[in-house]
Design an enzyme around this catalytic site. Sequence first.
Site, mmCIF file in Angstrom:
data_model
loop_
_atom_site.group_PDB
_atom_site.id
_atom_site.type_symbol
_atom_site.label_atom_id
_atom_site.label_comp_id
_atom_site.label_asym_id
_atom_site.label_seq_id
_atom_site.Cartn_x
_atom_site.Cartn_y
_atom_site.Cartn_z
ATOM 1 N N THR A 529 0.551 -1.112 0.338
ATOM 2 C CA THR A 529 0.302 0.230 0.160
ATOM 3 C C THR A 529 0.870 1.117 -0.248
ATOM 4 O OG1 THR A 529 -1.689 -1.210 1.427
ATOM 5 C CG2 THR A 529 -2.090 1.071 1.079
ATOM 6 N N CYS A 530 2.373 0.994 1.198
ATOM 7 C CA CYS A 530 2.683 2.396 0.633
ATOM 8 C C CYS A 530 3.454 2.667 -0.558
ATOM 9 C CB CYS A 530 4.142 2.092 1.468
ATOM 10 S SG CYS A 530 3.165 1.922 3.188
ATOM 11 N N PHE A 531 3.662 2.061 -1.080
ATOM 12 C CA PHE A 531 4.316 1.237 -3.227
ATOM 13 C C PHE A 531 2.937 1.751 -4.366
ATOM 14 C CE2 PHE A 531 7.504 0.021 -0.306
ATOM 15 C CZ PHE A 531 8.696 1.389 -0.093
#
Length: 562
Positions: A529-531
């Site tokens: 999700t962070c990327f």
Amino acid sequence: SLGGVMSAVQGICELMYQKRVAALSSECAVLLLSNAASAAVRKEVVADFTCIGGGIEGIVGHLQVLRVCEVNARDMSSLRLSQKRFKQLVERLQLFITTRLFPAKPEELPPMAKCSWWIPSATKVLSLLNAANSISSPPIIPFSDFYNLTLDHIDFMEDYQTWQAHGNSNRFTFCQFPFILSTVVKKAIIQRDSEQQMISMARQTLVDKVSRRQRVDMSLLFLNIKVRRLQLVSDSLDEKSSFSLIFYAALMKCFFFLCVSITGMFTYVKDSQCHWFSSWKCDNCSEFRLVGALMGLAVYNSITLDIRFPPCVYKKLLTPPIIPCDPDAPVGMATLTLDDLQQIMPDLAHGLGELLSYEGNVEEDFYTTFQVFQEELGVVKSYNLKPGGDKIPVTNQNRREYVQLYIDFLLNKSIYRQFAAFYHGFHSVCASNALMLLRPEEVEILVCGNPNLDMSSLQRVAQYEGYSKTDPTIRAFWDVVLGFPLELQKRMLHFTTGSDRVPVGGMADLNFKISKIDVSTDWLPVSHTCFNQICLPPYKSKKELRQKLTIAISNAEGFGLE
């Protein structure tokens, strides 16, 4: 004649603008665009307008602007334009501005020096229409319909700097009329202006150190902090010396999500599905300042956050839009209404609405006073809405005052310390006068993104790792996603990026990536999700991909599983 009517209309518009008439209803705006004015009024207006517009040449220029509108009596079935006609009028004025700025055949138009009043005139007419639209309930057209996307391609920083230097003087700038500038332009201005201020502060710090013959440590330009997941806020506050820094998007979204969800600073209201400030969490307001700074950093770094604050939070953030010079001046004390309360506490708002519309004896039947009760950590506390409120009964005559004081207490006074810290944290990063250009709705879009999805655009800008866009798995993926209903498309985006909204710059700003993961096809899709990355096993069929993807996105929380 039509020309005479248009001259009169433009004259009235100019006179109203010069006199800065603020209270303009939609009916007034339409009246300006009708031929209802008598010949005597038109003659007087044209005479006055000659003084304002610079003589006959000025009138001719303004007349040409209004001729684009093709307004005549046949268009007017009443004193209120239809939505379609109103929108056409706005579009034609916008087209005129665009054509004058970027003419297809410049030789067909007079030199800019001879018609410099055209664009200011058209923009001022648009400002009247925008004012009418803003105070009409509901608005006749969306506020975004007043954006002129052509202005995305002008030197808007020069326009902004001119506005900063001269303000709302006689020197025309588009920043004097911010409704015409798109959110993309406003975001770019805020970023560049804030960046210039940060660079200036860093330069001054370096100069001060050199002047005192101190060793210059370049690490002062960066801030590295170490935090533990379970002590996220306290560790951040211990190590934080300045939050005017660039954050990696990969960490920012998760960091903000954890701050909001695990600290207890905010209460999630299920009825309205939004977060609100905890009135009892006021022992350490520096935590709220930290979250405000994080939200400002997200705007500065174009990071979309999955946070659901009610719209009134953004109204409060712009009250006032820049930090007052007086440190004791109140901030965030917006004038809010029952509609604002409805978006946070719908049941309470409904009850207060019933009180306002009650036809019986309010004092005898409701038997309430100007005192309210609030539960804090299991203890019910009472608060007077005005001095001696516990002894003042609510009656048919004063019930509106009671409702307004109740709303002000809940949304302003009871959370003042918390929100003031949050406000100062946000503005410590977004310390730009460009915030004066924004509407509350635009601040929300900058923070949370745009809710309008276009998966075809996402397909065009998607990046691939281990796959190519012609691989069977990728083609099956896009066939499935494009065929999903809107709700599942939002879930897929939320599963992959942590938010179901689109950044202000569009899908291209997401850096959406589909990667190949060499595992058994029994696995569900995995996301980083962070990327903004989704990892797909090489599923053998479209049916299998649809089944596994649907299971994965239907059980995702954004930064974990439900």
